[in-house]
Design a protein around this motif. Structure first.
Motif, PDB file in Angstrom:
ATOM      1  N   LEU A 166       0.844  -1.200   0.000  1.00  0.00           N
ATOM      2  CA  LEU A 166       0.000   0.000   0.000  1.00  0.00           C
ATOM      3  C   LEU A 166       0.883   1.255   0.000  1.00  0.00           C
ATOM      4  CD1 LEU A 166      -2.943   1.133   0.377  1.00  0.00           C
ATOM      5  CD2 LEU A 166      -2.490   1.108   2.840  1.00  0.00           C
ATOM      6  N   ALA A 167       0.569   2.225  -0.896  1.00  0.00           N
ATOM      7  CA  ALA A 167       1.364   3.458  -0.945  1.00  0.00           C
ATOM      8  C   ALA A 167       0.602   4.634  -0.325  1.00  0.00           C
ATOM      9  CB  ALA A 167       1.729   3.788  -2.391  1.00  0.00           C
ATOM     10  N   LYS A 168      -0.700   4.693  -0.576  1.00  0.00           N
ATOM     11  CA  LYS A 168      -1.522   5.800  -0.064  1.00  0.00           C
ATOM     12  C   LYS A 168      -2.931   5.302   0.190  1.00  0.00           C
ATOM     13  CE  LYS A 168      -3.839  10.056  -1.413  1.00  0.00           C
ATOM     14  NZ  LYS A 168      -3.932  11.240  -2.261  1.00  0.00           N
ATOM     15  N   LEU A 228      -7.241  17.144  -6.945  1.00  0.00           N
ATOM     16  CA  LEU A 228      -6.777  17.756  -5.700  1.00  0.00           C
ATOM     17  C   LEU A 228      -6.244  16.677  -4.775  1.00  0.00           C
ATOM     18  CD1 LEU A 228      -9.768  20.119  -4.818  1.00  0.00           C
ATOM     19  CD2 LEU A 228      -7.753  20.634  -6.173  1.00  0.00           C
ATOM     20  N   ALA A 229      -5.167  16.956  -4.095  1.00  0.00           N
ATOM     21  CA  ALA A 229      -4.658  16.097  -3.021  1.00  0.00           C
ATOM     22  C   ALA A 229      -3.438  16.810  -2.493  1.00  0.00           C
ATOM     23  CB  ALA A 229      -4.292  14.702  -3.520  1.00  0.00           C
ATOM     24  N   GLY A 230      -3.293  16.806  -1.169  1.00  0.00           N
ATOM     25  CA  GLY A 230      -2.259  17.619  -0.543  1.00  0.00           C
ATOM     26  C   GLY A 230      -2.942  18.867  -0.023  1.00  0.00           C
ATOM     27  N   ALA A 319      -7.352  10.415  -4.929  1.00  0.00           N
ATOM     28  CA  ALA A 319      -7.662  11.562  -4.075  1.00  0.00           C
ATOM     29  C   ALA A 319      -8.654  11.161  -2.987  1.00  0.00           C
ATOM     30  CB  ALA A 319      -8.221  12.705  -4.902  1.00  0.00           C
ATOM     31  N   VAL A 320      -9.441  10.110  -3.240  1.00  0.00           N
ATOM     32  CA  VAL A 320     -10.430   9.671  -2.242  1.00  0.00           C
ATOM     33  C   VAL A 320     -10.325   8.184  -1.900  1.00  0.00           C
ATOM     34  CG1 VAL A 320     -12.153  11.474  -2.554  1.00  0.00           C
ATOM     35  CG2 VAL A 320     -12.171   9.502  -4.092  1.00  0.00           C
ATOM     36  N   GLY A 377     -12.209  13.544   5.052  1.00  0.00           N
ATOM     37  CA  GLY A 377     -11.135  12.554   4.996  1.00  0.00           C
ATOM     38  C   GLY A 377      -9.811  13.210   4.685  1.00  0.00           C
ATOM     39  N   ALA A 378      -8.757  12.414   4.758  1.00  0.00           N
ATOM     40  CA  ALA A 378      -7.419  12.919   4.466  1.00  0.00           C
ATOM     41  C   ALA A 378      -6.575  11.786   3.902  1.00  0.00           C
ATOM     42  CB  ALA A 378      -6.779  13.469   5.742  1.00  0.00           C
ATOM     43  N   GLY A 379      -5.698  12.141   2.980  1.00  0.00           N
ATOM     44  CA  GLY A 379      -4.826  11.151   2.353  1.00  0.00           C
ATOM     45  C   GLY A 379      -3.681  10.790   3.294  1.00  0.00           C
ATOM     46  N   ILE A 380      -3.497   9.483   3.522  1.00  0.00           N
ATOM     47  CA  ILE A 380      -2.440   9.009   4.411  1.00  0.00           C
ATOM     48  C   ILE A 380      -1.329   8.411   3.549  1.00  0.00           C
ATOM     49  CG2 ILE A 380      -1.925   7.535   6.414  1.00  0.00           C
ATOM     50  CD1 ILE A 380      -4.266   9.635   6.801  1.00  0.00           C
TER      51      ILE A 380
END
Ligand SMILES: C=C(O[C@@H]1C=C(C(=O)O)C=C[C@H]1O)C(=O)O
Length: 407
Positions: A166-168, A228-230, A319-320, A377-380
């Protein structure tokens, strides 16, 4: 069934035309579509697989047969004129509730031109409407996981990233508000439109929000998307804000998180396109509550391509969801502990030509009677810090929270 579109001189704000019952909306900077009434409706059941696309396939077939039975009389002839269907899809194939609605009345505005579309016969298509009712006192309840539990889940996800392929993964949480009487959806809609002029303000079957993220806009053979992401907070002063922006644009963690989202979009879009333009570096998108890394993508489709299969292929972007998509979907299902329902799924509209706009349902709440369930939510990624990710979700909740409380 007939659909008749005529030009309209009415200059009132689109959101001011909405009646209180079951409003439908997709509006940005005063333009877009508002609609009400139900001429046809499709609600889709759960499918066996998280990453399944049966709901999109079924929707596509339904749309094709529906639009082929409507006799269209359209004096305006722009994207969004003629019959239009609003839609909202669940994030996860295993959640029921993806819904498509052909409204009886639509008012649209594009490049300053306004029109009215009526499906069937409507004696009074533009009735006088009462002003939006204030939401009143709200009781807030924690969501499915407490803040501490959610942070623990983020730590688990970081461990998975270090120990597996898993990367993100994007992890979300929910929050519940209860009012004393049914919430008039128009109240948060108006407020979101005022506070977030760069976002698409939407409401479809109670799912109400202001999303900055355009999954796809189709105009003839042209496609546009905004990845969008970050995310960084907004600063209290201009200097603060500039420092936060610079840090975001140069942060290895955020640039990596963003790159996964851009790559997932590129990979899913490429097989459909004859041209695909993806800028090499993200730009900055500033909203009232947060700032994001953003990449505007443009593409060209062969003329006969149907729109919903493209939507199905794009969902879920990293992104989601995350990277790799299937692994991330399983981790979300395992760790989040809640149903996302239509949060983080595609939401938008499509017309009989296949033109339309679909956003990702973010910065939203599911409003049902007196209850609102908010999502964020937020990208991990590998070097995510749980407290910082929690703070990011708090900042994202602020959009709908303020729209409900009026503060
Ligand atoms: C998941 C959300 O937002 C997404 C995640 C982002 C991030 O992790 O930086 C930024 C924008 C959105 O793509 C949300 O708003 O709930």
């Amino acid at each position: 069934m007939t659909a008749r579109t005529v030009a309209l001189r009415d200059q009132r704000a689109l959101l001011d035309l909405l009646p209180p019952a079951a409003p439908l909306a997709w509006v940005r900077r005063g333009e877009g579509l508002v609609a009400w009434g139900v001429a046809a409706r499709l609600e889709l059941p759960a499918e066996p697989e998280r990453s399944g696309i049966q709901r999109f396939t079924a929707a596509d077939e339904w749309l094709e047969s529906l639009f082929s039975t409507i006799v269209v009389d359209d004096d305006v002839g722009v994207p969004g004129s003629g019959p239009v269907v609003f839609g909202s899809f669940t994030f996860d194939g295993r959640d029921a509730g993806s819904t498509l609605i052909l409204p009886r009345v639509v008012v649209g505005r594009r490049d300053g031109q306004t029109w009215l579309t009526v499906v069937g016969d409507e004696a009074d298509p533009l009735p006088a409407v009462p002003p939006p009712r204030p939401v009143g006192a709200l009781r807030w309840r924690p969501g499915t996981l407490s803040e501490a539990e959610w942070c623990a889940v983020v730590s688990q996800a970081v461990d998975r990233i270090h120990t597996t392929g898993l990367a993100k993964v994007v992890l979300a949480r929910d929050l519940v508000a209860e009012a004393d009487h049914p919430i008039d959806v128009r109240t948060p809609l108006q407020r979101l439109a005022a506070d977030y002029p760069d976002c698409y303000v939407y409401s479809v079957v109670g799912l109400t929000g202001a999303t900055p993220e355009l999954l796809l806009r189709r105009t003839g053979t042209r496609l546009e998307s905004l990845v969008l992401a970050g995310t960084a907070p907004r600063g209290a002063t201009a200097d603060d804000d500039a420092v936060l922006a610079k840090t975001l644009l140069t942060s290895a963690k955020d640039v990596e998180e963003h790159a996964y989202a851009v790559e997932s979009l590129r990979e899913s879009l490429a097989p459909f396109c004859t041209e695909l333009d993806v800028p090499r570096h993200p730009e900055l998108l500033r909203l009232a509550n947060v700032q994001h890394l953003a990449t505007p993508v443009r593409a060209v489709l062969p003329a006969k391509t149907a729109t919903l299969p493209v939507l199905a292929a794009l969902h879920p972007t990293a992104a989601v969801g995350g990277t790799p998509t299937r692994v991330a979907m399983d981790v979300i299902g395992e760790l989040e502990g809640m149903r996302r329902d239509r949060y983080a799924g595609p939401v938008g509209w499509i017309d009989a030509r296949g033109d339309g706009e679909w956003g990702i349902a973010l910065r939203c709440a599911q409003i049902t009677g007196p209850r609102a369930r908010l999502f964020a939510g937020a990208g991990i990624v590998a070097d995510s810090d749980p407290q910082a990710e929690l703070a990011e979700t708090v900042a994202k909740f602020r959009a709908v929270r303020a729209a409900l409380t009026g503060r």
